[in-house]
Design a protein around this motif. Structure first.
Motif, mmCIF file in Angstrom:
data_model
loop_
_atom_site.group_PDB
_atom_site.id
_atom_site.type_symbol
_atom_site.label_atom_id
_atom_site.label_comp_id
_atom_site.label_asym_id
_atom_site.label_seq_id
_atom_site.Cartn_x
_atom_site.Cartn_y
_atom_site.Cartn_z
ATOM 1 N N VAL A 128 61.773 66.061 29.652
ATOM 2 C CA VAL A 128 60.968 65.532 30.745
ATOM 3 C C VAL A 128 60.571 66.691 31.660
ATOM 4 O O VAL A 128 61.293 67.685 31.790
ATOM 5 C CB VAL A 128 61.724 64.428 31.522
ATOM 6 C CG1 VAL A 128 62.927 65.003 32.259
ATOM 7 C CG2 VAL A 128 60.820 63.696 32.484
ATOM 8 N N THR A 129 59.414 66.571 32.273
ATOM 9 C CA THR A 129 58.941 67.550 33.255
ATOM 10 C C THR A 129 58.803 66.852 34.591
ATOM 11 O O THR A 129 58.227 65.756 34.678
ATOM 12 C CB THR A 129 57.582 68.138 32.831
ATOM 13 O OG1 THR A 129 57.745 68.792 31.565
ATOM 14 C CG2 THR A 129 57.067 69.132 33.860
ATOM 15 N N VAL A 130 59.373 67.456 35.644
ATOM 16 C CA VAL A 130 59.291 66.874 36.986
ATOM 17 C C VAL A 130 58.673 67.893 37.944
ATOM 18 O O VAL A 130 58.773 69.107 37.729
ATOM 19 C CB VAL A 130 60.678 66.425 37.509
ATOM 20 C CG1 VAL A 130 61.239 65.285 36.669
ATOM 21 C CG2 VAL A 130 61.657 67.574 37.559
ATOM 22 N N GLN A 131 58.054 67.400 38.968
ATOM 23 C CA GLN A 131 57.413 68.250 39.974
ATOM 24 C C GLN A 131 58.245 68.248 41.257
ATOM 25 O O GLN A 131 58.706 67.188 41.698
ATOM 26 C CB GLN A 131 56.007 67.720 40.302
ATOM 27 C CG GLN A 131 55.069 67.586 39.100
ATOM 28 C CD GLN A 131 54.757 68.913 38.447
ATOM 29 O OE1 GLN A 131 54.620 69.932 39.131
ATOM 30 N NE2 GLN A 131 54.656 68.928 37.115
ATOM 31 N N LEU A 132 58.469 69.432 41.793
ATOM 32 C CA LEU A 132 59.148 69.510 43.087
ATOM 33 C C LEU A 132 58.222 68.922 44.158
ATOM 34 O O LEU A 132 56.993 69.081 44.089
ATOM 35 C CB LEU A 132 59.483 70.966 43.424
ATOM 36 C CG LEU A 132 60.498 71.658 42.495
ATOM 37 C CD1 LEU A 132 60.654 73.126 42.888
ATOM 38 C CD2 LEU A 132 61.845 70.958 42.534
ATOM 39 N N ASP A 133 58.821 68.256 45.118
ATOM 40 C CA ASP A 133 58.026 67.672 46.192
ATOM 41 C C ASP A 133 57.811 68.693 47.301
ATOM 42 O O ASP A 133 58.186 69.871 47.191
ATOM 43 C CB ASP A 133 58.671 66.393 46.718
ATOM 44 C CG ASP A 133 60.050 66.616 47.340
ATOM 45 O OD1 ASP A 133 60.395 67.783 47.645
ATOM 46 O OD2 ASP A 133 60.783 65.614 47.529
ATOM 47 N N PHE A 165 67.223 68.372 41.462
ATOM 48 C CA PHE A 165 66.741 69.732 41.233
ATOM 49 C C PHE A 165 66.077 70.247 42.510
ATOM 50 O O PHE A 165 65.557 69.474 43.315
ATOM 51 C CB PHE A 165 65.747 69.751 40.066
ATOM 52 C CG PHE A 165 66.333 69.193 38.794
ATOM 53 C CD1 PHE A 165 66.991 70.013 37.890
ATOM 54 C CD2 PHE A 165 66.238 67.828 38.509
ATOM 55 C CE1 PHE A 165 67.538 69.492 36.730
ATOM 56 C CE2 PHE A 165 66.789 67.303 37.347
ATOM 57 C CZ PHE A 165 67.445 68.130 36.456
ATOM 58 N N ASP A 166 66.087 71.586 42.646
ATOM 59 C CA ASP A 166 65.416 72.223 43.780
ATOM 60 C C ASP A 166 64.728 73.496 43.307
ATOM 61 O O ASP A 166 64.629 73.743 42.090
ATOM 62 C CB ASP A 166 66.394 72.475 44.937
ATOM 63 C CG ASP A 166 67.553 73.378 44.534
ATOM 64 O OD1 ASP A 166 67.399 74.183 43.593
ATOM 65 O OD2 ASP A 166 68.628 73.261 45.156
ATOM 66 N N CYS A 167 64.286 74.302 44.259
ATOM 67 C CA CYS A 167 63.509 75.506 43.914
ATOM 68 C C CYS A 167 64.271 76.463 43.009
ATOM 69 O O CYS A 167 63.654 77.203 42.211
ATOM 70 C CB CYS A 167 63.094 76.237 45.196
ATOM 71 S SG CYS A 167 61.932 75.267 46.214
ATOM 72 N N SER A 168 65.602 76.437 43.081
ATOM 73 C CA SER A 168 66.386 77.338 42.234
ATOM 74 C C SER A 168 66.365 76.911 40.765
ATOM 75 O O SER A 168 66.803 77.664 39.897
ATOM 76 C CB SER A 168 67.830 77.413 42.734
ATOM 77 O OG SER A 168 68.487 76.157 42.546
ATOM 78 N N ASN A 169 65.861 75.699 40.490
ATOM 79 C CA ASN A 169 65.850 75.171 39.123
ATOM 80 C C ASN A 169 64.477 75.246 38.459
ATOM 81 O O ASN A 169 64.281 74.677 37.380
ATOM 82 C CB ASN A 169 66.316 73.716 39.103
ATOM 83 C CG ASN A 169 67.679 73.513 39.706
ATOM 84 O OD1 ASN A 169 67.827 72.817 40.703
ATOM 85 N ND2 ASN A 169 68.694 74.132 39.112
ATOM 86 N N VAL A 170 63.528 75.923 39.087
ATOM 87 C CA VAL A 170 62.188 76.011 38.487
ATOM 88 C C VAL A 170 62.313 76.631 37.094
ATOM 89 O O VAL A 170 62.981 77.638 36.905
ATOM 90 C CB VAL A 170 61.238 76.836 39.375
ATOM 91 C CG1 VAL A 170 59.929 77.131 38.632
ATOM 92 C CG2 VAL A 170 60.945 76.090 40.677
ATOM 93 N N GLY A 171 61.722 75.964 36.121
ATOM 94 C CA GLY A 171 61.807 76.392 34.726
ATOM 95 C C GLY A 171 62.599 75.371 33.918
ATOM 96 O O GLY A 171 62.729 74.209 34.301
ATOM 97 N N ALA A 172 63.104 75.808 32.807
ATOM 98 C CA ALA A 172 63.827 74.917 31.879
ATOM 99 C C ALA A 172 65.291 74.793 32.294
ATOM 100 O O ALA A 172 65.945 75.789 32.600
ATOM 101 C CB ALA A 172 63.736 75.453 30.464
ATOM 102 N N ASN A 173 65.779 73.531 32.301
ATOM 103 C CA ASN A 173 67.171 73.235 32.649
ATOM 104 C C ASN A 173 67.769 72.357 31.550
ATOM 105 O O ASN A 173 67.175 71.338 31.166
ATOM 106 C CB ASN A 173 67.255 72.477 33.974
ATOM 107 C CG ASN A 173 66.694 73.260 35.141
ATOM 108 O OD1 ASN A 173 67.403 73.962 35.824
ATOM 109 N ND2 ASN A 173 65.373 73.147 35.333
ATOM 110 N N ALA A 174 68.930 72.752 31.049
ATOM 111 C CA ALA A 174 69.609 71.934 30.037
ATOM 112 C C ALA A 174 70.337 70.791 30.733
ATOM 113 O O ALA A 174 71.095 71.005 31.694
ATOM 114 C CB ALA A 174 70.593 72.779 29.251
ATOM 115 N N VAL A 193 65.014 69.625 30.961
ATOM 116 C CA VAL A 193 64.244 69.128 32.091
ATOM 117 C C VAL A 193 63.542 70.349 32.683
ATOM 118 O O VAL A 193 64.174 71.306 33.118
ATOM 119 C CB VAL A 193 65.147 68.462 33.152
ATOM 120 C CG1 VAL A 193 64.312 68.071 34.379
ATOM 121 C CG2 VAL A 193 65.840 67.247 32.550
ATOM 122 N N THR A 194 62.235 70.282 32.653
ATOM 123 C CA THR A 194 61.429 71.403 33.187
ATOM 124 C C THR A 194 60.980 71.063 34.585
ATOM 125 O O THR A 194 60.351 70.025 34.811
ATOM 126 C CB THR A 194 60.201 71.671 32.300
ATOM 127 O OG1 THR A 194 60.671 71.905 30.949
ATOM 128 C CG2 THR A 194 59.412 72.879 32.797
#
Length: 194
Positions: A128-133, A165-174, A193-194
Motif C-alpha cells: 500500500v502507498t500512503v501520503q503524509l498529511d 508513519f511520519d516524515c522519518s518513514n518516507v520511502g519503503a517500510n516493511a 508500505v510506501t
C-alpha cells in the motif's frame, strides 16, 4: 436326541424324547425347545481425536470409536449418533456408540471425541502507498494491507506491526501482518508500505 444348544440354535428346535422300559419297549414324542439369547453385547468405547480439514470439516466412523465390543452370539451392527463435525465442535464432544447383536440385544457406551483445528490461516498481504498529511503524519489499518487472508474456522485478529508513519518513514517500510484464527493458529506475511 438333543441336549445342548448354542447360538446357531436360537429360536424353535424340535427335540425327540425316547422312553424305553425295562423290557425294551419304547415310545417317542417330540417337543419344541425354544432357545433365547437375552444377553446384551458388551459395548466398549475408546476416546478419539479428529482433525478438521481445510474446509473446516471432519468425519468419524463407528469403527474408530469401537474398542473391541463383544457378544456371546456375534455383533450384527455398530453405529454412532454423530459422524460429522465442523468448527462449532472444536473441543470435547460426547458420541454414543450403539452395539446390536445378532439377536437384537443392544448396548451403548459413550466416548469423548476431541475435535481439533490445527490448520493455520492463510495470511495474504498487499502493498500500500500512503501520503503524509500537512502535519507530516499518515496511518493505515490492518485491513489496508490485508489482501484477503482466510481460515477454515474464521479469523479472530489481524494486527499490523506498524500503522503510524511520519516524515522519518518516507520511502519503503516493511510491515508485518499477523493473522490469528479462532482456534489460536497463527500465520504471518510481510508487505511494503510506501
Amino acid at each position: 436326541d438333543v441336549t445342548s444348544f448354542d447360538c446357531s440354535n436360537v429360536g424353535a428346535n424340535t427335540v425327540l424324547l425316547t422312553v424305553t422300559d425295562a423290557s425294551g419297549n419304547s415310545s417317542s414324542c417330540s417337543t419344541t425347545v425354544t432357545v433365547q439369547d437375552n444377553i446384551a453385547p458388551t459395548a466398549i468405547c475408546q476416546q478419539v481425536t479428529v482433525q478438521l480439514d481445510a474446509s473446516g470439516n471432519a468425519s468419524l466412523t463407528a469403527a474408530q470409536v469401537d474398542n473391541g465390543s463383544t457378544d456371546n452370539c456375534g455383533i450384527a451392527s455398530i453405529a454412532i449418533n454423530t459422524t460429522s463435525f465442523d468448527c462449532s465442535n472444536v473441543g470435547a464432544n460426547t458420541v454414543t456408540l450403539t452395539v446390536t447383536d445378532n439377536n437384537g440385544n443392544v448396548s451403548t457406551c459413550d466416548a469423548t471425541v476431541t475435535v481439533q483445528d490445527n490448520i493455520a490461516p492463510t495470511a495474504i498481504c498487499q502493498p500500500v502507498t500512503v501520503q503524509l498529511d500537512a502535519s507530516g503524519n499518515a496511518s493505515i489499518t490492518a485491513a489496508d494491507i490485508d489482501g484477503g487472508s482466510t481460515d477454515n474456522c474464521g479469523i479472530a485478529t489481524i494486527p499490523a506491526s506498524k500503522t503510524s508513519f511520519d516524515c522519518s518513514n518516507v520511502g519503503a517500510n516493511a510491515v508485518t501482518l499477523t493473522v490469528t484464527d479462532n482456534n489460536g493458529n497463527v500465520s504471518i506475511c510481510s508487505t511494503t508500505v510506501t
